[in-house]
Scaffold this motif. Structure first.
Motif, PDB file in Angstrom:
ATOM      1  N   MET A 195       0.735  -1.201   0.073  1.00 56.89           N
ATOM      2  CA  MET A 195      -0.182   0.113   0.192  1.00 56.89           C
ATOM      3  C   MET A 195       0.684   1.201   0.046  1.00 56.89           C
ATOM      4  SD  MET A 195      -2.810   0.815   2.887  1.00 56.89           S
ATOM      5  CE  MET A 195      -3.782   2.254   2.739  1.00 56.89           C
ATOM      6  N   MET A 196       0.675   2.103  -0.913  1.00 55.57           N
ATOM      7  CA  MET A 196       1.470   3.350  -0.972  1.00 55.57           C
ATOM      8  C   MET A 196       0.931   4.513  -0.176  1.00 55.57           C
ATOM      9  SD  MET A 196       3.054   5.222  -4.370  1.00 55.57           S
ATOM     10  CE  MET A 196       4.030   3.849  -4.919  1.00 55.57           C
ATOM     11  N   THR A 197       1.610   5.147   0.601  1.00 53.75           N
ATOM     12  CA  THR A 197       0.936   6.409   1.371  1.00 53.75           C
ATOM     13  C   THR A 197       1.599   7.584   0.893  1.00 53.75           C
ATOM     14  OG1 THR A 197       2.701   6.192   3.148  1.00 53.75           O
ATOM     15  CG2 THR A 197       0.773   5.246   3.516  1.00 53.75           C
ATOM     16  N   VAL A 198       1.239   8.529   1.365  1.00 55.91           N
ATOM     17  CA  VAL A 198       1.807  10.103   0.658  1.00 55.91           C
ATOM     18  C   VAL A 198       3.272   9.997   1.309  1.00 55.91           C
ATOM     19  CG1 VAL A 198       1.404  12.250   1.102  1.00 55.91           C
ATOM     20  CG2 VAL A 198      -0.493  11.124   0.705  1.00 55.91           C
ATOM     21  N   SER A 199       3.444   9.751   2.345  1.00 49.67           N
ATOM     22  CA  SER A 199       4.807   9.751   3.121  1.00 49.67           C
ATOM     23  C   SER A 199       6.083   8.809   2.416  1.00 49.67           C
ATOM     24  CB  SER A 199       4.864   9.454   4.637  1.00 49.67           C
ATOM     25  OG  SER A 199       4.512   8.301   5.039  1.00 49.67           O
ATOM     26  N   SER A 200       5.290   7.873   1.765  1.00 47.77           N
ATOM     27  CA  SER A 200       6.243   6.822   1.304  1.00 47.77           C
ATOM     28  C   SER A 200       6.705   7.339  -0.341  1.00 47.77           C
ATOM     29  CB  SER A 200       5.818   5.375   1.000  1.00 47.77           C
ATOM     30  OG  SER A 200       4.696   5.331   0.261  1.00 47.77           O
ATOM     31  N   VAL A 201       5.686   8.046  -0.870  1.00 46.76           N
ATOM     32  CA  VAL A 201       5.956   8.602  -2.052  1.00 46.76           C
ATOM     33  C   VAL A 201       7.072   9.809  -2.258  1.00 46.76           C
ATOM     34  CG1 VAL A 201       4.998  10.160  -4.020  1.00 46.76           C
ATOM     35  CG2 VAL A 201       3.726   8.312  -2.927  1.00 46.76           C
ATOM     36  N   PHE A 202       7.073  10.547  -1.029  1.00 50.85           N
ATOM     37  CA  PHE A 202       7.937  11.695  -0.778  1.00 50.85           C
ATOM     38  C   PHE A 202       9.102  11.204   0.102  1.00 50.85           C
ATOM     39  CE2 PHE A 202       4.233  13.928  -2.072  1.00 50.85           C
ATOM     40  CZ  PHE A 202       4.916  14.670  -3.376  1.00 50.85           C
ATOM     41  N   ALA A 203       9.349  10.001   0.572  1.00 47.15           N
ATOM     42  CA  ALA A 203      10.318   9.563   1.342  1.00 47.15           C
ATOM     43  C   ALA A 203      11.745   9.499   0.865  1.00 47.15           C
ATOM     44  CB  ALA A 203      10.100   8.241   1.743  1.00 47.15           C
ATOM     45  N   ASP A 204      12.497   9.771   1.610  1.00 45.65           N
ATOM     46  CA  ASP A 204      13.869   9.592   1.150  1.00 45.65           C
ATOM     47  C   ASP A 204      14.681   8.360   0.962  1.00 45.65           C
ATOM     48  OD1 ASP A 204      14.571   9.296   3.786  1.00 45.65           O
ATOM     49  OD2 ASP A 204      15.710  11.317   3.923  1.00 45.65           O
ATOM     50  N   ASP A 205      15.568   8.202   0.618  1.00 47.57           N
ATOM     51  CA  ASP A 205      16.071   6.644   0.407  1.00 47.57           C
ATOM     52  C   ASP A 205      16.783   6.231   1.911  1.00 47.57           C
ATOM     53  OD1 ASP A 205      15.429   6.326  -2.052  1.00 47.57           O
ATOM     54  OD2 ASP A 205      17.370   7.209  -2.917  1.00 47.57           O
ATOM     55  N   GLU A 206      17.171   6.997   2.435  1.00 43.30           N
ATOM     56  CA  GLU A 206      17.911   6.617   3.805  1.00 43.30           C
ATOM     57  C   GLU A 206      16.898   6.469   5.170  1.00 43.30           C
ATOM     58  OE1 GLU A 206      21.463   9.661   2.481  1.00 43.30           O
ATOM     59  OE2 GLU A 206      21.145   9.047   4.468  1.00 43.30           O
ATOM     60  N   GLY A 207      16.447   7.421   5.600  1.00 41.27           N
ATOM     61  CA  GLY A 207      15.672   7.062   6.645  1.00 41.27           C
ATOM     62  C   GLY A 207      13.993   6.882   6.538  1.00 41.27           C
ATOM     63  N   GLY A 208      13.536   6.861   5.321  1.00 42.20           N
ATOM     64  CA  GLY A 208      12.082   6.608   5.188  1.00 42.20           C
ATOM     65  C   GLY A 208      11.505   7.960   5.600  1.00 42.20           C
ATOM     66  N   ARG A 209      12.057   8.950   5.804  1.00 39.08           N
ATOM     67  CA  ARG A 209      11.179  10.223   6.545  1.00 39.08           C
ATOM     68  C   ARG A 209      11.254  11.309   5.073  1.00 39.08           C
ATOM     69  NH1 ARG A 209      13.422  11.623  11.871  1.00 39.08           N
ATOM     70  NH2 ARG A 209      12.222  13.538  11.284  1.00 39.08           N
ATOM     71  N   GLY A 210      10.254  12.105   4.809  1.00 37.61           N
ATOM     72  CA  GLY A 210      10.422  12.942   3.792  1.00 37.61           C
ATOM     73  C   GLY A 210      11.033  13.980   4.106  1.00 37.61           C
ATOM     74  N   GLU A 211      12.021  14.399   3.164  1.00 30.22           N
ATOM     75  CA  GLU A 211      12.810  15.817   3.447  1.00 30.22           C
ATOM     76  C   GLU A 211      11.611  17.041   3.027  1.00 30.22           C
ATOM     77  OE1 GLU A 211      16.099  16.112   1.084  1.00 30.22           O
ATOM     78  OE2 GLU A 211      16.874  14.185   1.432  1.00 30.22           O
ATOM     79  N   TYR A 212      10.620  16.828   2.185  1.00 30.45           N
ATOM     80  CA  TYR A 212       9.821  17.836   1.893  1.00 30.45           C
ATOM     81  C   TYR A 212       9.187  18.008   3.369  1.00 30.45           C
ATOM     82  CZ  TYR A 212      11.078  17.166  -2.904  1.00 30.45           C
ATOM     83  OH  TYR A 212      11.699  16.964  -4.163  1.00 30.45           O
ATOM     84  N   GLY A 213       8.559  16.901   4.070  1.00 30.33           N
ATOM     85  CA  GLY A 213       7.796  17.198   5.057  1.00 30.33           C
ATOM     86  C   GLY A 213       8.367  17.853   6.291  1.00 30.33           C
ATOM     87  N   GLU A 214       9.529  17.388   6.337  1.00 32.60           N
ATOM     88  CA  GLU A 214      10.461  18.440   7.554  1.00 32.60           C
ATOM     89  C   GLU A 214      10.680  19.751   7.061  1.00 32.60           C
ATOM     90  OE1 GLU A 214      12.032  17.299  10.189  1.00 32.60           O
ATOM     91  OE2 GLU A 214      11.285  15.177  10.010  1.00 32.60           O
ATOM     92  N   GLY A 215      10.865  19.889   5.877  1.00 34.25           N
ATOM     93  CA  GLY A 215      10.788  21.612   5.539  1.00 34.25           C
ATOM     94  C   GLY A 215       9.844  22.233   5.620  1.00 34.25           C
ATOM     95  N   LEU A 216       8.368  21.549   5.352  1.00 35.26           N
ATOM     96  CA  LEU A 216       7.543  22.196   5.484  1.00 35.26           C
ATOM     97  C   LEU A 216       7.051  22.296   7.163  1.00 35.26           C
ATOM     98  CD1 LEU A 216       5.163  20.211   2.824  1.00 35.26           C
ATOM     99  CD2 LEU A 216       5.738  22.605   2.871  1.00 35.26           C
ATOM    100  N   GLY A 217       7.324  21.451   7.746  1.00 34.65           N
ATOM    101  CA  GLY A 217       7.221  21.850   9.215  1.00 34.65           C
ATOM    102  C   GLY A 217       8.051  23.032   9.835  1.00 34.65           C
ATOM    103  N   SER A 218       9.291  23.154   9.149  1.00 36.52           N
ATOM    104  CA  SER A 218       9.924  24.310   9.490  1.00 36.52           C
ATOM    105  C   SER A 218       9.483  25.721   8.968  1.00 36.52           C
ATOM    106  CB  SER A 218      11.304  24.304   8.873  1.00 36.52           C
ATOM    107  OG  SER A 218      12.086  23.149   9.686  1.00 36.52           O
ATOM    108  N   VAL A 219       8.676  25.655   7.642  1.00 41.66           N
ATOM    109  CA  VAL A 219       8.203  26.664   7.230  1.00 41.66           C
ATOM    110  C   VAL A 219       6.852  27.030   8.066  1.00 41.66           C
ATOM    111  CG1 VAL A 219       6.632  27.388   5.091  1.00 41.66           C
ATOM    112  CG2 VAL A 219       8.944  26.160   4.777  1.00 41.66           C
ATOM    113  N   ALA A 220       5.925  26.129   8.589  1.00 40.79           N
ATOM    114  CA  ALA A 220       5.035  26.192   9.316  1.00 40.79           C
ATOM    115  C   ALA A 220       5.261  26.973  10.589  1.00 40.79           C
ATOM    116  CB  ALA A 220       4.404  24.884   9.807  1.00 40.79           C
ATOM    117  N   VAL A 221       6.329  26.720  11.346  1.00 44.89           N
ATOM    118  CA  VAL A 221       6.635  27.307  12.245  1.00 44.89           C
ATOM    119  C   VAL A 221       7.166  28.602  12.339  1.00 44.89           C
ATOM    120  CG1 VAL A 221       8.436  27.161  14.618  1.00 44.89           C
ATOM    121  CG2 VAL A 221       7.232  25.016  13.642  1.00 44.89           C
ATOM    122  N   GLY A 222       8.004  28.783  11.252  1.00 43.77           N
ATOM    123  CA  GLY A 222       8.231  30.047  10.675  1.00 43.77           C
ATOM    124  C   GLY A 222       7.230  30.979  10.389  1.00 43.77           C
TER     125      GLY A 222
END
Length: 160
Positions: free
Chosen positions: A1-28
Motif C-alpha cells: 500500500m502506497m502512502t503519501v509519506s512513502s511517495v516523498f520519502a528519502d532513500d535513507e531514513g524513510g522520512r520525507g525531506e519535504y515534510g521536514e521542510g514544511l514543518g519548519s516553514v509552518a513554524v516560521g
C-alpha cells in the motif's frame, strides 16, 4: 500500500525531506503571523496606560492606523499558509511515535480551527453572522490566549 509519506520519502531514513521542510516553514510562518498580534496588543496596552504621553499616544495610533491593513493581510496569509504547511507536514512525515503524532495533529487542528474562525470574522459571513449571538463566541474563540497556549504546548511536545 502506497502512502503519501512513502511517495516523498528519502532513500535513507524513510522520512520525507519535504515534510521536514514544511514543518519548519509552518513554524516560521506562525512567528510571522504573531507579529500582528503583538503589535496590536502593544498599541492597545500603550493607549490604556495612564503614564503614557498623550502626544505619543496620538502618534502611535496614527502610525498603527497606516500599517494595520498591510499587517492584517500578512497575518492572514502567513497563518493560512502555515496551517496548510503544517497539515502537509503531518501527511508527508507520517507517524514517528504516538506522542509526536498526536501532538502534531492536535496543533494542526487548533491552527485550522483558528484559521476558519478568523476567516469567518474577516468576511463577516452572512449566514453565520445573521445571529449576533454567534459573532461574539467566534471572536472570543479566535482571539483567546488559551488556544495560543495549547498550540504552543503541543508544538513544543511535537518538536521535543
Amino acid at each position: 500500500m502506497m502512502t503519501v509519506s512513502s511517495v516523498f520519502a528519502d532513500d535513507e531514513g524513510g522520512r520525507g525531506e519535504y515534510g521536514e521542510g514544511l514543518g519548519s516553514v509552518a513554524v516560521g510562518l506562525l512567528g510571522v503571523g504573531a507579529v500582528y498580534v503583538v503589535i496590536r496588543r502593544s498599541v492597545y496596552l500603550y493607549g490604556t496606560w495612564d503614564g503614557a504621553d498623550p502626544e505619543i499616544k496620538k502618534r502611535v495610533r496614527r502610525v498603527y492606523a497606516k500599517v494595520r491593513t498591510p499587517l492584517l493581510h500578512i497575518h492572514q496569509i502567513s497563518l493560512v499558509v502555515a496551517t496548510i504547511a503544517g497539515i502537509a507536514h503531518g501527511l508527508l512525515i507520517g507517524s514517528e511515535g504516538a506522542i509526536t503524532f498526536y501532538s502534531g495533529w492536535i496543533a494542526a487542528i487548533v491552527m485550522a480551527l483558528s484559521s476558519i474562525s478568523g476567516f469567518i470574522l474577516w468576511r463577516r459571513m452572512k449566514p453565520i453572522m445573521k445571529s449576533s449571538k454567534l459573532f461574539l463566541p467566534i471572536r472570543i474563540f479566535h482571539r483567546q490566549w488559551l488556544m495560543t497556549f495549547i498550540l504552543g504546548v503541543f508544538l513544543i511536545i511535537h518538536v521535543a
